[in-house]
Every structure is written in C-alpha cells, then in structure tokens.
Design a protein around this motif. Structure first.
Motif, short mmCIF file in Angstrom:
data_model
loop_
_atom_site.label_atom_id
_atom_site.label_comp_id
_atom_site.label_asym_id
_atom_site.label_seq_id
_atom_site.Cartn_x
_atom_site.Cartn_y
_atom_site.Cartn_z
N PRO A 24 7.92 2.28 -13.06
CA PRO A 24 8.57 1.71 -11.88
C PRO A 24 9.58 2.68 -11.28
CG PRO A 24 8.44 0.09 -13.64
CD PRO A 24 8.02 1.40 -14.23
N LEU A 25 9.58 2.73 -9.95
CA LEU A 25 10.48 3.63 -9.22
C LEU A 25 11.92 3.17 -9.34
CD1 LEU A 25 8.28 4.04 -6.05
CD2 LEU A 25 8.87 5.91 -7.61
N ARG A 26 12.80 4.09 -9.71
CA ARG A 26 14.23 3.85 -9.71
C ARG A 26 14.82 4.45 -8.44
NH1 ARG A 26 16.82 3.95 -15.68
NH2 ARG A 26 15.06 3.08 -16.87
N ASP A 27 16.06 4.11 -8.16
CA ASP A 27 16.69 4.62 -6.94
C ASP A 27 16.72 6.14 -6.90
OD1 ASP A 27 17.02 2.04 -6.15
OD2 ASP A 27 19.21 2.06 -6.15
N GLU A 28 16.94 6.78 -8.05
CA GLU A 28 17.01 8.24 -8.06
C GLU A 28 15.65 8.89 -7.81
OE1 GLU A 28 17.22 6.97 -12.53
OE2 GLU A 28 17.88 6.21 -10.57
N ASP A 29 14.57 8.10 -7.90
CA ASP A 29 13.22 8.62 -7.62
C ASP A 29 12.88 8.58 -6.14
OD1 ASP A 29 12.68 8.92 -10.40
OD2 ASP A 29 12.14 6.80 -10.53
N ILE A 30 13.59 7.77 -5.37
CA ILE A 30 13.22 7.54 -3.98
C ILE A 30 13.19 8.82 -3.15
CG2 ILE A 30 13.90 6.38 -1.83
CD1 ILE A 30 14.76 3.98 -3.52
N PRO A 31 14.16 9.75 -3.26
CA PRO A 31 14.07 10.97 -2.45
C PRO A 31 12.79 11.77 -2.73
CG PRO A 31 16.30 10.69 -3.25
CD PRO A 31 15.47 9.65 -3.94
N ARG A 32 12.39 11.88 -3.99
CA ARG A 32 11.16 12.61 -4.30
C ARG A 32 9.92 11.84 -3.83
NH1 ARG A 32 11.14 14.52 -10.43
NH2 ARG A 32 12.07 12.47 -10.80
N TYR A 33 10.01 10.53 -3.86
CA TYR A 33 8.93 9.68 -3.34
C TYR A 33 8.75 9.93 -1.85
CZ TYR A 33 6.60 5.14 -2.30
OH TYR A 33 5.75 4.15 -1.88
N VAL A 34 9.87 9.98 -1.13
CA VAL A 34 9.83 10.24 0.31
C VAL A 34 9.30 11.63 0.59
CG1 VAL A 34 11.23 10.48 2.40
CG2 VAL A 34 11.66 8.58 0.82
N ASP A 35 9.73 12.63 -0.18
CA ASP A 35 9.24 13.99 0.01
C ASP A 35 7.73 14.06 -0.19
OD1 ASP A 35 11.76 14.96 0.55
OD2 ASP A 35 12.13 15.69 -1.49
N ILE A 83 5.41 -4.74 -8.39
CA ILE A 83 5.94 -3.58 -9.10
C ILE A 83 5.43 -2.32 -8.41
CG2 ILE A 83 6.12 -2.39 -11.31
CD1 ILE A 83 5.34 -5.00 -12.69
N ALA A 84 6.36 -1.46 -7.98
CA ALA A 84 5.99 -0.17 -7.38
C ALA A 84 6.06 0.89 -8.47
CB ALA A 84 6.94 0.17 -6.23
N LEU A 85 4.90 1.35 -8.91
CA LEU A 85 4.82 2.34 -9.97
C LEU A 85 4.70 3.74 -9.36
CD1 LEU A 85 2.25 0.46 -12.21
CD2 LEU A 85 4.63 0.88 -12.83
N MET A 99 1.40 -2.90 -7.72
CA MET A 99 0.67 -4.00 -8.35
C MET A 99 1.49 -5.26 -8.13
SD MET A 99 -0.73 -4.36 -12.28
CE MET A 99 0.85 -3.86 -12.95
N SER A 100 0.85 -6.33 -7.65
CA SER A 100 1.59 -7.55 -7.35
C SER A 100 0.74 -8.77 -7.69
CB SER A 100 1.97 -7.59 -5.87
OG SER A 100 0.82 -7.55 -5.05
N ALA A 101 1.38 -9.92 -7.69
CA ALA A 101 0.66 -11.16 -8.00
C ALA A 101 1.37 -12.34 -7.35
CB ALA A 101 0.57 -11.37 -9.51
N LYS A 102 0.59 -13.35 -7.03
CA LYS A 102 1.09 -14.62 -6.51
C LYS A 102 0.57 -15.74 -7.41
CE LYS A 102 3.21 -13.19 -2.73
NZ LYS A 102 4.68 -13.35 -2.56
N ASN A 103 1.48 -16.58 -7.89
CA ASN A 103 1.11 -17.71 -8.75
C ASN A 103 0.22 -17.21 -9.90
OD1 ASN A 103 1.01 -20.34 -9.66
ND2 ASN A 103 -0.55 -21.00 -8.19
N PHE A 104 0.70 -16.17 -10.58
CA PHE A 104 -0.14 -15.48 -11.57
C PHE A 104 -0.55 -16.39 -12.73
CE2 PHE A 104 -0.83 -12.72 -15.26
CZ PHE A 104 -1.86 -11.93 -14.77
#
Length: 236
Positions: A24-35, A83-85, A99-104
């Motif tokens: 799962p992406l943490r806040d510190e991962d977001i800049p590299r995700y954007v790059d 969940i954003a992996l 990966m997501s779910a509704k009424n799993f």
C-alpha cells in the motif's frame, strides 16, 4: 511507541513475486508515484483509462494523484474497501495496482485496475502484478471472482488479462475523454479460469488486514452476480 501499522493495519500488507513487491502506498511514496506517472504511461493520442486522469498539467496530476491515494484510505472499512498497491521493481516505484470491493462479505468479488510506466512495459510485469493480486484475492481473501475492464481497442492490455485467465464479460459504452465514446470490455476472472503461476506468492501482514476489514475466514459457498469493474487495466 504506537506504530503507524497499528493505527492503519493496511500498511502491514506486502505481496512479493519473483520480480515485484506490492505494498500500500504511503504518503512518502506519493512523489515517486507521481514521477512514474509523469514519465509516461500511454501515448498522448490514446486514453486507456475510464477516467482521463493523465490529461492534466503536471501540478494538477500530482494533486489529483494524492487525492486518489487518500480517497482509497477513506473508502476502506469492513465490507467496502479500496487498496492502492504501489508496484516496486528493482527498487523503483513503477506503477500501481488498485484492488477494491463492495459488500465483500456477500459478493466475494474484487475489482482491479492498474498501470505501469511505459519504460518498464513489455517485460511481463503486468502479468506478474495481476497474477499477484489474483492469488491474494482467491487464496487469502477467499474471493470467488475478480472483475476489471479495458478499452476494447487496447489489445496489449486485453492480452495480458487473457494471459492471467480473465474472460470477456460483456461490453459497455464509456467516455474516456469528454465527448469521446469508447467501447469498454468487461473482464472476469474466477478460480476456474485463473492460470496459476509456477511461483508462490509471498504474503506479509494479512492477519492485520483481515482483522481490520473483517474479511471472511472461509471460502464462499455461493457465486455472486457479476457487476461492472471499477477501473481499467493498462499494463502491457
């Protein structure tokens, strides 16, 4: 001292394949995700996503990406979750697998969407990351189906999905860009169609995730009704 994983147990999850780590992406991962996204995901003349999130200036893409990651956390609660992996390859963040779910608890169905930056496409990583979440969904979440979709013209992405075992599940008309209609191919994967790999999936932190999301502890004995996937795949 209180740990972040004790506050938000989803951060405990780690999936590992022969070449990839998904977590799962943490806040510190977001800049590299954007790059990674800014480096290019698809040719500018095409739009493989059901929402044209890459059609924005760089500064807006960064803010929108951060909002997406934070939104997945806000949506995660027992029964309904997302969940954003992040995808790590050779120590670099190269894409994302949602990966997501509704009424799993009732439907036992997950929806998936993914992307890889262009620089690493064509190496079989798309198959590997999708296979990883399918293994986790079927063997640990006790899901009975995984659903997604892709633009009907996107032969590369559809080919990767087919290599995992997804089968066509209907077509609907979407609007990838404003005023631009596009046929979207729905896809569905079940344990019966899934092409299991030769390798075993490494899983860490599942117990904490299962407790936090109140996941079923036993396989389902019913098959849910198929429903549209939430996001498109673009991982050739």
């Amino acid at each position: 001292m209180t740990s972040l994983t004790s506050i938000w147990p989803l951060f405990s999850l780690r999936l590992s394949t022969p070449r990839l780590e998904l977590r799962p992406l943490r806040d510190e991962d977001i800049p590299r995700y954007v790059d990674a996204a800014l480096s290019g995901i698809h040719p500018p003349e095409t739009m493989p996503f059901t929402f044209p999130w890459t059609d924005v200036p760089a500064d807006e893409l960064g803010r929108g990406t951060a909002e997406h990651v934070w939104r997945t956390r806000l949506l995660s609660r027992p029964g309904d979750w997302a969940i954003a992996l992040g995808i790590w390859f050779e120590g670099e963040l190269v894409g994302c697998q949602d990966m997501s779910a509704k009424n799993f608890a009732v439907r036992r169905t997950v929806s998936t969407g993914s992307w890889l930056k262009q620089a690493v496409q064509g190496r079989g990583l798309g198959n590997e990351m999708r296979t990883a979440v399918a293994l986790y969904a079927f063997d640990h979440l006790h899901a009975v189906a995984a659903e997604s979709d892709a633009a009907a013209w996107n032969a590369a992405s559809l080919g990767v999905s087919a290599s995992v075992g997804y089968v066509p599940n209907g077509v609907y008309c979407g609007e990838a860009r404003r005023g631009e209609a596009v046929d979207m191919q729905r896809l569905r994967l079940t344990p019966g169609t899934f092409r299991r790999p030769y390798w075993a999936l490494g899983v860490e932190g599942h117990d904490a995730v299962a407790s936090f999301l109140e996941l079923p502890s036993t396989p389902a004995d019913v098959t849910p009704t198929p429903s549209p996937a939430l996001s498109a795949e673009v991982t050739p």
